[in-house]
Motif scaffolding. Structure first.
Motif, PDB file in Angstrom:
ATOM      1  N   ASN A 156       0.847  -1.193   0.000  1.00 50.63           N
ATOM      2  CA  ASN A 156       0.000   0.000   0.000  1.00 50.63           C
ATOM      3  C   ASN A 156       0.882   1.243   0.000  1.00 50.63           C
ATOM      4  OD1 ASN A 156      -2.308  -1.519   0.063  1.00 50.63           O
ATOM      5  ND2 ASN A 156      -2.624  -1.305   2.258  1.00 50.63           N
ATOM      6  N   GLY A 157       0.544   2.224  -0.839  1.00 46.16           N
ATOM      7  CA  GLY A 157       1.306   3.463  -0.912  1.00 46.16           C
ATOM      8  C   GLY A 157       2.337   3.477  -2.022  1.00 46.16           C
ATOM      9  N   ASN A 158       2.630   2.318  -2.633  1.00 43.59           N
ATOM     10  CA  ASN A 158       3.582   2.286  -3.744  1.00 43.59           C
ATOM     11  C   ASN A 158       3.054   3.060  -4.938  1.00 43.59           C
ATOM     12  OD1 ASN A 158       4.654  -1.049  -3.033  1.00 43.59           O
ATOM     13  ND2 ASN A 158       5.899   0.755  -2.876  1.00 43.59           N
ATOM     14  N   ILE A 159       3.969   3.625  -5.722  1.00 46.80           N
ATOM     15  CA  ILE A 159       3.630   4.267  -6.991  1.00 46.80           C
ATOM     16  C   ILE A 159       4.060   3.307  -8.100  1.00 46.80           C
ATOM     17  CG2 ILE A 159       3.983   6.283  -8.470  1.00 46.80           C
ATOM     18  CD1 ILE A 159       2.742   7.172  -5.927  1.00 46.80           C
ATOM     19  N   LEU A 160       3.115   2.949  -8.970  1.00 44.53           N
ATOM     20  CA  LEU A 160       3.390   2.025 -10.069  1.00 44.53           C
ATOM     21  C   LEU A 160       3.254   2.734 -11.409  1.00 44.53           C
ATOM     22  CD1 LEU A 160       1.145  -1.014  -8.996  1.00 44.53           C
ATOM     23  CD2 LEU A 160       3.524  -0.611  -8.393  1.00 44.53           C
ATOM     24  N   ARG A 161       3.994   2.240 -12.413  1.00 39.93           N
ATOM     25  CA  ARG A 161       3.742   2.669 -13.787  1.00 39.93           C
ATOM     26  C   ARG A 161       2.868   1.571 -14.383  1.00 39.93           C
ATOM     27  NH1 ARG A 161       5.371   6.715 -16.494  1.00 39.93           N
ATOM     28  NH2 ARG A 161       7.182   7.174 -15.227  1.00 39.93           N
ATOM     29  N   PHE A 162       1.604   1.932 -14.623  1.00 37.64           N
ATOM     30  CA  PHE A 162       0.586   0.963 -15.041  1.00 37.64           C
ATOM     31  C   PHE A 162      -0.086   1.497 -16.292  1.00 37.64           C
ATOM     32  CE2 PHE A 162      -3.810  -0.676 -14.638  1.00 37.64           C
ATOM     33  CZ  PHE A 162      -3.535  -2.036 -14.608  1.00 37.64           C
ATOM     34  N   ASN A 163       0.013   0.772 -17.386  1.00 36.06           N
ATOM     35  CA  ASN A 163      -0.529   1.200 -18.689  1.00 36.06           C
ATOM     36  C   ASN A 163       0.001   2.579 -19.085  1.00 36.06           C
ATOM     37  OD1 ASN A 163      -1.975  -1.164 -18.857  1.00 36.06           O
ATOM     38  ND2 ASN A 163      -3.874  -0.245 -18.105  1.00 36.06           N
ATOM     39  N   GLY A 164       1.261   2.855 -18.797  1.00 35.51           N
ATOM     40  CA  GLY A 164       1.886   4.124 -19.177  1.00 35.51           C
ATOM     41  C   GLY A 164       1.557   5.287 -18.267  1.00 35.51           C
ATOM     42  N   GLU A 165       0.786   5.063 -17.218  1.00 32.89           N
ATOM     43  CA  GLU A 165       0.386   6.126 -16.287  1.00 32.89           C
ATOM     44  C   GLU A 165       0.962   5.839 -14.906  1.00 32.89           C
ATOM     45  OE1 GLU A 165      -2.334   8.566 -16.752  1.00 32.89           O
ATOM     46  OE2 GLU A 165      -2.430   8.146 -18.890  1.00 32.89           O
ATOM     47  N   LEU A 166       1.162   6.907 -14.121  1.00 32.46           N
ATOM     48  CA  LEU A 166       1.597   6.738 -12.739  1.00 32.46           C
ATOM     49  C   LEU A 166       0.371   6.599 -11.853  1.00 32.46           C
ATOM     50  CD1 LEU A 166       4.478   9.333 -12.463  1.00 32.46           C
ATOM     51  CD2 LEU A 166       4.671   6.861 -12.467  1.00 32.46           C
ATOM     52  N   ILE A 167       0.332   5.539 -11.048  1.00 37.99           N
ATOM     53  CA  ILE A 167      -0.799   5.316 -10.156  1.00 37.99           C
ATOM     54  C   ILE A 167      -0.280   4.997  -8.753  1.00 37.99           C
ATOM     55  CG2 ILE A 167      -2.437   4.555 -11.916  1.00 37.99           C
ATOM     56  CD1 ILE A 167      -1.775   1.684 -11.008  1.00 37.99           C
ATOM     57  N   ALA A 168      -1.038   5.413  -7.750  1.00 39.33           N
ATOM     58  CA  ALA A 168      -0.699   5.140  -6.351  1.00 39.33           C
ATOM     59  C   ALA A 168      -1.608   4.030  -5.846  1.00 39.33           C
ATOM     60  CB  ALA A 168      -0.878   6.398  -5.512  1.00 39.33           C
ATOM     61  N   VAL A 169      -1.032   3.020  -5.216  1.00 43.32           N
ATOM     62  CA  VAL A 169      -1.795   1.902  -4.682  1.00 43.32           C
ATOM     63  C   VAL A 169      -2.418   2.333  -3.357  1.00 43.32           C
ATOM     64  CG1 VAL A 169      -1.699  -0.481  -3.859  1.00 43.32           C
ATOM     65  CG2 VAL A 169      -0.280   0.233  -5.783  1.00 43.32           C
ATOM     66  N   GLU A 170      -3.750   2.343  -3.293  1.00 45.31           N
ATOM     67  CA  GLU A 170      -4.452   2.729  -2.071  1.00 45.31           C
ATOM     68  C   GLU A 170      -4.783   1.518  -1.210  1.00 45.31           C
ATOM     69  OE1 GLU A 170      -7.884   5.090  -2.971  1.00 45.31           O
ATOM     70  OE2 GLU A 170      -6.662   6.848  -3.398  1.00 45.31           O
ATOM     71  N   GLU A 171      -5.175   0.429  -1.850  1.00 46.32           N
ATOM     72  CA  GLU A 171      -5.561  -0.768  -1.100  1.00 46.32           C
ATOM     73  C   GLU A 171      -5.181  -2.000  -1.908  1.00 46.32           C
ATOM     74  OE1 GLU A 171      -9.492  -2.469   1.212  1.00 46.32           O
ATOM     75  OE2 GLU A 171      -9.769  -1.150  -0.494  1.00 46.32           O
TER      76      GLU A 171
ATOM     77  N   ARG B  28      -7.083 -19.906  -8.672  1.00 45.36           N
ATOM     78  CA  ARG B  28      -5.748 -19.419  -8.346  1.00 45.36           C
ATOM     79  C   ARG B  28      -5.842 -18.131  -7.529  1.00 45.36           C
ATOM     80  NH1 ARG B  28      -1.739 -20.402 -13.369  1.00 45.36           N
ATOM     81  NH2 ARG B  28      -2.131 -22.619 -13.512  1.00 45.36           N
ATOM     82  N   ALA B  29      -4.851 -17.910  -6.689  1.00 47.80           N
ATOM     83  CA  ALA B  29      -4.794 -16.704  -5.866  1.00 47.80           C
ATOM     84  C   ALA B  29      -4.499 -15.487  -6.756  1.00 47.80           C
ATOM     85  CB  ALA B  29      -3.713 -16.839  -4.806  1.00 47.80           C
ATOM     86  N   PHE B  30      -4.964 -14.314  -6.313  1.00 50.55           N
ATOM     87  CA  PHE B  30      -4.696 -13.069  -7.040  1.00 50.55           C
ATOM     88  C   PHE B  30      -4.669 -11.919  -6.048  1.00 50.55           C
ATOM     89  CE2 PHE B  30      -9.280 -13.671  -7.056  1.00 50.55           C
ATOM     90  CZ  PHE B  30      -9.767 -12.426  -6.686  1.00 50.55           C
ATOM     91  N   TYR B  31      -4.208 -10.775  -6.504  1.00 45.46           N
ATOM     92  CA  TYR B  31      -4.199  -9.557  -5.700  1.00 45.46           C
ATOM     93  C   TYR B  31      -5.221  -8.590  -6.271  1.00 45.46           C
ATOM     94  CZ  TYR B  31       0.084 -10.975  -3.378  1.00 45.46           C
ATOM     95  OH  TYR B  31       1.008 -11.648  -2.629  1.00 45.46           O
ATOM     96  N   GLN B  32      -6.167  -8.158  -5.430  1.00 42.13           N
ATOM     97  CA  GLN B  32      -7.171  -7.162  -5.825  1.00 42.13           C
ATOM     98  C   GLN B  32      -6.626  -5.800  -5.394  1.00 42.13           C
ATOM     99  OE1 GLN B  32     -10.318  -7.822  -7.291  1.00 42.13           O
ATOM    100  NE2 GLN B  32     -10.500  -5.624  -7.499  1.00 42.13           N
ATOM    101  N   ALA B  33      -6.411  -4.906  -6.354  1.00 39.97           N
ATOM    102  CA  ALA B  33      -5.802  -3.603  -6.059  1.00 39.97           C
ATOM    103  C   ALA B  33      -6.754  -2.474  -6.409  1.00 39.97           C
ATOM    104  CB  ALA B  33      -4.510  -3.439  -6.843  1.00 39.97           C
ATOM    105  N   ARG B  34      -6.858  -1.517  -5.487  1.00 38.26           N
ATOM    106  CA  ARG B  34      -7.568  -0.269  -5.767  1.00 38.26           C
ATOM    107  C   ARG B  34      -6.499   0.814  -5.841  1.00 38.26           C
ATOM    108  NH1 ARG B  34     -11.708   2.002  -1.595  1.00 38.26           N
ATOM    109  NH2 ARG B  34      -9.753   2.537  -0.667  1.00 38.26           N
ATOM    110  N   MET B  35      -6.433   1.491  -6.998  1.00 43.42           N
ATOM    111  CA  MET B  35      -5.346   2.433  -7.263  1.00 43.42           C
ATOM    112  C   MET B  35      -5.918   3.753  -7.773  1.00 43.42           C
ATOM    113  SD  MET B  35      -3.008  -0.411  -9.217  1.00 43.42           S
ATOM    114  CE  MET B  35      -4.262  -0.755 -10.422  1.00 43.42           C
ATOM    115  N   ARG B  36      -5.193   4.841  -7.519  1.00 40.43           N
ATOM    116  CA  ARG B  36      -5.620   6.163  -7.960  1.00 40.43           C
ATOM    117  C   ARG B  36      -4.561   6.751  -8.888  1.00 40.43           C
ATOM    118  NH1 ARG B  36      -9.682   9.114  -6.436  1.00 40.43           N
ATOM    119  NH2 ARG B  36     -10.026   7.929  -4.524  1.00 40.43           N
TER     120      ARG B  36
END
Length: 186
Positions: free
Chosen positions: A9-24, A34-42
């Motif tokens: 939580n709080g990481n900044i990712l480059r996702f689809n060419g955009e900068l996004i902050a991981v909120e949850e 299979r297991a997965f990670y559900q991410a809510r990002m801004r």
């Protein structure tokens, strides 16, 4: 490149060419799937909320973001000129990164700016500022039976609502997130 399991939580990712902050970020293991990670990002630039499911072995790009204190010097068109308090370097920061709090900034204030590889991505003003009232109508005696408010103009040129007992020339504390009066400063 990192794996999705390395995201916090709080990481900044480059996702689809955009900068996004991981909120949850939630790790899910449904029944026989299979297991997965559900991410809510801004989105850092637009503020748009994005939800995405990462596979546990999916590769992601975690960006290195440097956050530091800067001193706001002056406004220059669509930019604020800020100075690094340690190296005395000056940077032009777009006003839109500060949002609505930009109208409460005055010269000499300390602000926080985040950079990702020499590109400013986020600006944060102090949560409250002390501003002087430059104009307000005088209060009428006996008009204070309710919690009435009147309009007042502060030194940055913004009009806010203050209680009737506030007069011209007094200093008030204002919340930069909402633009509301907090208290009178002695």
């Amino acid at each position: 490149m990192a794996k999705a399991s390395d995201i916090k939580n709080g990481n900044i990712l480059r996702f689809n060419g955009e900068l996004i902050a991981v909120e949850e970020l939630i790790h899910r293991t449904p029944g026989n799937l299979r297991a997965f990670y559900q991410a809510r990002m801004r989105n850092v630039k637009t503020g748009k909320l994005v939800e995405y499911r990462f596979r546990t072995d999916e590769e992601v790009e975690i960006c290195r973001v440097e956050t530091s204190n800067y001193q706001y010097l002056y406004s220059d068109g669509d930019f604020f000129v800020v100075m690094d308090n340690n190296t005395f370097e000056q940077h032009n920061i777009p006003k839109v990164l500060f949002g609505d709090a930009a109208k409460f900034l005055k010269e000499g204030m300390n602000v926080i700016v985040a950079f990702e590889s020499d590109e400013p991505i986020m600006g944060q003003a102090p949560t409250s500022v002390e501003l002087e009232i430059t104009y307000t109508e005088p209060a009428v005696k006996g008009d204070t039976s309710t919690n009435a408010l009147k309009y007042a103009t502060v030194e940055t040129g913004v009009e806010i609502k203050v209680p009737l007992f506030i007069n011209q020339g007094e200093k008030v504390r204002v919340d930069t997130r909402t633009g509301e009066y907090i208290e009178r400063v002695k």
